[in-house]
Design a protein around this motif. Structure first.
Motif, PDB file in Angstrom:
ATOM      1  N   VAL A 264      15.006  -3.290 -76.920  1.00  0.00           N
ATOM      2  CA  VAL A 264      15.609  -2.947 -78.213  1.00  0.00           C
ATOM      3  C   VAL A 264      16.214  -4.210 -78.808  1.00  0.00           C
ATOM      4  O   VAL A 264      16.269  -5.255 -78.163  1.00  0.00           O
ATOM      5  N   ALA A 265      16.674  -4.117 -80.030  1.00  0.00           N
ATOM      6  CA  ALA A 265      17.180  -5.300 -80.724  1.00  0.00           C
ATOM      7  C   ALA A 265      18.701  -5.272 -80.832  1.00  0.00           C
ATOM      8  O   ALA A 265      19.348  -4.226 -80.692  1.00  0.00           O
ATOM      9  N   ASN A 266      19.256  -6.462 -81.046  1.00  0.00           N
ATOM     10  CA  ASN A 266      20.666  -6.614 -81.438  1.00  0.00           C
ATOM     11  C   ASN A 266      21.668  -6.116 -80.395  1.00  0.00           C
ATOM     12  O   ASN A 266      22.749  -5.625 -80.724  1.00  0.00           O
ATOM     13  N   GLY A 267      21.297  -6.220 -79.118  1.00  0.00           N
ATOM     14  CA  GLY A 267      22.249  -5.881 -78.074  1.00  0.00           C
ATOM     15  C   GLY A 267      22.706  -4.440 -78.070  1.00  0.00           C
ATOM     16  O   GLY A 267      23.846  -4.140 -77.711  1.00  0.00           O
ATOM     17  N   THR A 268      21.831  -3.530 -78.453  1.00  0.00           N
ATOM     18  CA  THR A 268      22.201  -2.111 -78.516  1.00  0.00           C
ATOM     19  C   THR A 268      21.792  -1.343 -77.262  1.00  0.00           C
ATOM     20  O   THR A 268      21.878  -0.117 -77.229  1.00  0.00           O
ATOM     21  N   GLY A 269      21.355  -2.068 -76.223  1.00  0.00           N
ATOM     22  CA  GLY A 269      20.887  -1.418 -75.011  1.00  0.00           C
ATOM     23  C   GLY A 269      21.965  -1.276 -73.952  1.00  0.00           C
ATOM     24  O   GLY A 269      23.175  -1.298 -74.249  1.00  0.00           O
ATOM     25  N   LEU A 270      21.551  -1.165 -72.704  1.00  0.00           N
ATOM     26  CA  LEU A 270      22.457  -0.970 -71.583  1.00  0.00           C
ATOM     27  C   LEU A 270      23.439  -2.130 -71.465  1.00  0.00           C
ATOM     28  O   LEU A 270      23.034  -3.291 -71.401  1.00  0.00           O
ATOM     29  N   GLY A 271      24.732  -1.836 -71.481  1.00  0.00           N
ATOM     30  CA  GLY A 271      25.753  -2.867 -71.317  1.00  0.00           C
ATOM     31  C   GLY A 271      25.704  -3.944 -72.371  1.00  0.00           C
ATOM     32  O   GLY A 271      26.046  -5.092 -72.103  1.00  0.00           O
ATOM     33  N   GLY A 272      25.229  -3.595 -73.558  1.00  0.00           N
ATOM     34  CA  GLY A 272      25.128  -4.590 -74.623  1.00  0.00           C
ATOM     35  C   GLY A 272      23.917  -5.485 -74.511  1.00  0.00           C
ATOM     36  O   GLY A 272      23.820  -6.506 -75.198  1.00  0.00           O
ATOM     37  N   SER A 273      22.952  -5.105 -73.673  1.00  0.00           N
ATOM     38  CA  SER A 273      21.739  -5.908 -73.504  1.00  0.00           C
ATOM     39  C   SER A 273      20.675  -5.487 -74.516  1.00  0.00           C
ATOM     40  O   SER A 273      20.897  -4.597 -75.345  1.00  0.00           O
ATOM     41  N   ASN A 274      19.515  -6.117 -74.419  1.00  0.00           N
ATOM     42  CA  ASN A 274      18.390  -5.757 -75.283  1.00  0.00           C
ATOM     43  C   ASN A 274      17.397  -4.835 -74.568  1.00  0.00           C
ATOM     44  O   ASN A 274      16.229  -4.755 -74.946  1.00  0.00           O
ATOM     45  N   TYR A 275      17.869  -4.156 -73.525  1.00  0.00           N
ATOM     46  CA  TYR A 275      17.013  -3.231 -72.776  1.00  0.00           C
ATOM     47  C   TYR A 275      17.704  -1.886 -72.649  1.00  0.00           C
ATOM     48  O   TYR A 275      18.892  -1.811 -72.349  1.00  0.00           O
ATOM     49  N   THR A 276      16.932  -0.822 -72.871  1.00  0.00           N
ATOM     50  CA  THR A 276      17.502   0.518 -72.797  1.00  0.00           C
ATOM     51  C   THR A 276      16.647   1.402 -71.905  1.00  0.00           C
ATOM     52  O   THR A 276      15.481   1.088 -71.620  1.00  0.00           O
ATOM     53  N   LEU A 277      17.225   2.512 -71.467  1.00  0.00           N
ATOM     54  CA  LEU A 277      16.550   3.434 -70.564  1.00  0.00           C
ATOM     55  C   LEU A 277      15.982   4.613 -71.350  1.00  0.00           C
ATOM     56  O   LEU A 277      16.693   5.220 -72.158  1.00  0.00           O
ATOM     57  N   SER A 278      14.716   4.915 -71.130  1.00  0.00           N
ATOM     58  CA  SER A 278      14.102   6.058 -71.803  1.00  0.00           C
ATOM     59  C   SER A 278      14.793   7.348 -71.396  1.00  0.00           C
ATOM     60  O   SER A 278      15.177   7.529 -70.238  1.00  0.00           O
ATOM     61  N   GLN A 279      14.942   8.253 -72.325  1.00  0.00           N
ATOM     62  CA  GLN A 279      15.531   9.556 -72.042  1.00  0.00           C
ATOM     63  C   GLN A 279      14.472  10.606 -71.719  1.00  0.00           C
ATOM     64  O   GLN A 279      14.794  11.766 -71.492  1.00  0.00           O
ATOM     65  N   GLU A 280      13.209  10.190 -71.696  1.00  0.00           N
ATOM     66  CA  GLU A 280      12.122  11.074 -71.304  1.00  0.00           C
ATOM     67  C   GLU A 280      11.518  10.587 -69.996  1.00  0.00           C
ATOM     68  O   GLU A 280      11.513   9.391 -69.708  1.00  0.00           O
TER      69      GLU A 280
ATOM     70  N   VAL B 287      15.568  -9.874 -65.885  1.00  0.00           N
ATOM     71  CA  VAL B 287      15.410 -10.847 -66.972  1.00  0.00           C
ATOM     72  C   VAL B 287      16.488 -10.641 -68.035  1.00  0.00           C
ATOM     73  O   VAL B 287      17.040 -11.598 -68.582  1.00  0.00           O
ATOM     74  N   GLY B 288      16.798  -9.383 -68.323  1.00  0.00           N
ATOM     75  CA  GLY B 288      17.800  -9.073 -69.329  1.00  0.00           C
ATOM     76  C   GLY B 288      19.219  -9.147 -68.819  1.00  0.00           C
ATOM     77  O   GLY B 288      20.159  -8.859 -69.569  1.00  0.00           O
ATOM     78  N   ASN B 289      19.373  -9.529 -67.525  1.00  0.00           N
ATOM     79  CA  ASN B 289      20.707  -9.646 -66.927  1.00  0.00           C
ATOM     80  C   ASN B 289      21.500  -8.344 -67.074  1.00  0.00           C
ATOM     81  O   ASN B 289      22.698  -8.339 -67.365  1.00  0.00           O
TER      82      ASN B 289
END
Length: 423
Positions: free
Chosen positions: A93-109, A366-368
């Motif tokens: 994802v963009a702009n640090g909106t992922g897990l812990g402010g990262s650019n990676y998020t977990l699918s909900q499906e 990679v996304g720390n």
């Protein structure tokens, strides 16, 4: 926090022989609802193209099929490339909106929900089974008897299945005859007392019998132990030999085998010696016994999931450097593809998903992204749900799709709908 994508994973089905791609006759296939000699491999084996595939994915499937048919070496990269299009759980994802402010998020499906049951490397669609669908399946089937033989990488298939069918009130019995609750077995108690509870066990509920046998070295006699950690280096030959001679009512509808990881645990003089010993020798020795078993039941050989080579080898006092790397595992995988007798199903359809799961873990590194942010999955704590910190195992979350494949193989012939192996 517990990750629950909605429906649990659980489905079993037989294999239907419909073309020259399939070989071998299985008298016991009648228990799957097919005619004599009919066994469907569409769930387990990559090899059929379909219109829903991209041109690139069709090419990958055709190459894998051709290499298997001609018994040519299959580089691991082909399964890894197929995994590019397999459903992932970690997305950018963009702009640090992922897990812990990262650019990676977990699918909900779940992985299967993401693709509506249609994995891009399979020609048919998978149905997603929950506990109630499994209950319905078991009610319709004449019997369901499954036996798993191998190491922890196949035992965890059974654990995920057990978690899914918990609402069916399964009875779990250890090899010493002790009954243990599902919660204790899957929880800390079972982890702390592995040899007592998980070495060998059975699971029973109305219409279903599942047995697991710890035998990471299938080609050895039970008494052939030695070296480092002999209590773990158990052979499977005696059990498989007895099974090949068992009475009809003791035969499973499905026999699922795996080996490979523990064969690479010992250190021989050269890498070539290691390859010969762990692959060619093992499969050549097992071949006549596997042929006998394949005449009596459906035998599924689970090809080895990839290791996580980004995690270094263990050099602790209880271990030592081994050849447990993906480079060496390629040779083991290819021996297991090329050397079994006709009639053995070589399960490679889960490999792209396994590679996708490893890729998910790499993205987190990679996304720390702190792995503490990853949720539990059903009954399994975060560390087991994702297994990003351990070399040998694919996470329980990803294995839930492998369990769905098994359930589709067994149940779909008895259920309504247009899915893999539906009647």
């Amino acid at each position: 926090m517990v990750y629950d994508p909605g429906k649990s994973l659980h489905s079993l089905h037989p294999l239907k022989e419909t073309s020259s791609v399939y070989g071998g006759l299985h008298p016991i296939s009648r228990s799957f609802g097919y005619g004599a000699g009919e066994v469907c491999k569409d769930v387990f084996e990559i090899g059929k193209v379909s219109s829903h595939m991209s041109e690139f994915q069709q090419l990958v499937v055709e190459v894998i099929k051709r290499k298997k048919t001609r018994k040519l070496f299959i580089p691991n990269v082909f399964y890894e490339v197929a995994g590019y299009h397999a459903p992932h759980m970690i997305h950018r994802v963009a702009n640090g909106t992922g897990l812990g402010g990262s650019n990676y998020t977990l699918s909900q499906e779940s992985r299967l929900d993401q693709v509506k049951g249609q994995l891009t490397h399979l020609s048919c669609r998978l149905r997603e089974y929950g506990a109630e669908e499994v209950r319905d399946c078991l009610h319709r089937r004449p019997r369901t008897r499954l036996i798993y033989v191998g190491d922890s990488r196949i035992r965890q298939h059974v654990e995920v299945m057990l978690d899914l069918i918990r609402p069916l009130n399964p009875v779990l019995t250890t090899h010493k005859g002790q009954t243990i609750t599902v919660g204790d077995f899957l929880g800390d108690k079972g982890m702390r007392q592995w040899k007592k509870y998980k070495h060998n066990f059975t699971v029973e509920c109305p219409g279903l019998y599942v047995e697991f046998r710890w035998a990471p070295l299938l080609h050895l006699r039970t008494s052939e132990k030695g070296g480092v950690q002999p209590e773990f280096k158990v052979g499977g030959w005696d059990f498989l030999q007895a099974l090949a001679e068992a009475e009809e009512d003791k035969m499973p509808d499905l026999l699922v085998l795996d080996t490979g990881a523990w064969q690479l645990h010992q250190r021989l003089e050269t890498v070539l010696d290691q390859i010969d010993d762990a692959s060619v020798y093992v499969m050549t020795k097992l071949r006549p016994l596997l042929a006998r078993l394949a005449q009596r039941t459906t035998v599924v050989w689970t090809l080895p999931d990839p290791f996580k080579d980004y995690i270094s080898h263990e050099y602790s006092r209880m271990s030592y450097f081994s050849h447990q790397t993906n480079t060496i595992l390629e040779w083991v995988l290819n021996a297991q593809v090329s050397l079994p007798p006709l009639g053995i199903i070589k399960w490679d359809s889960f490999l792209p998903v396994a590679h996708a799961a490893v890729s998910d873990c790499v993205d987190l590194y990679v996304g720390n992204v702190s792995l503490d942010l990853l949720p539990a999955f059903n009954s399994f704590p975060s560390i087991m749900a994702w297994h990003c910190t351990e070399r040998m195992h694919i996470g329980m979350e990803a294995l839930s799709l492998a369990v769905q494949m098994t359930l589709n193989h067994i149940c779909n012939p008895y259920m309504d709908g247009d899915y893999c192996c539906s009647s």
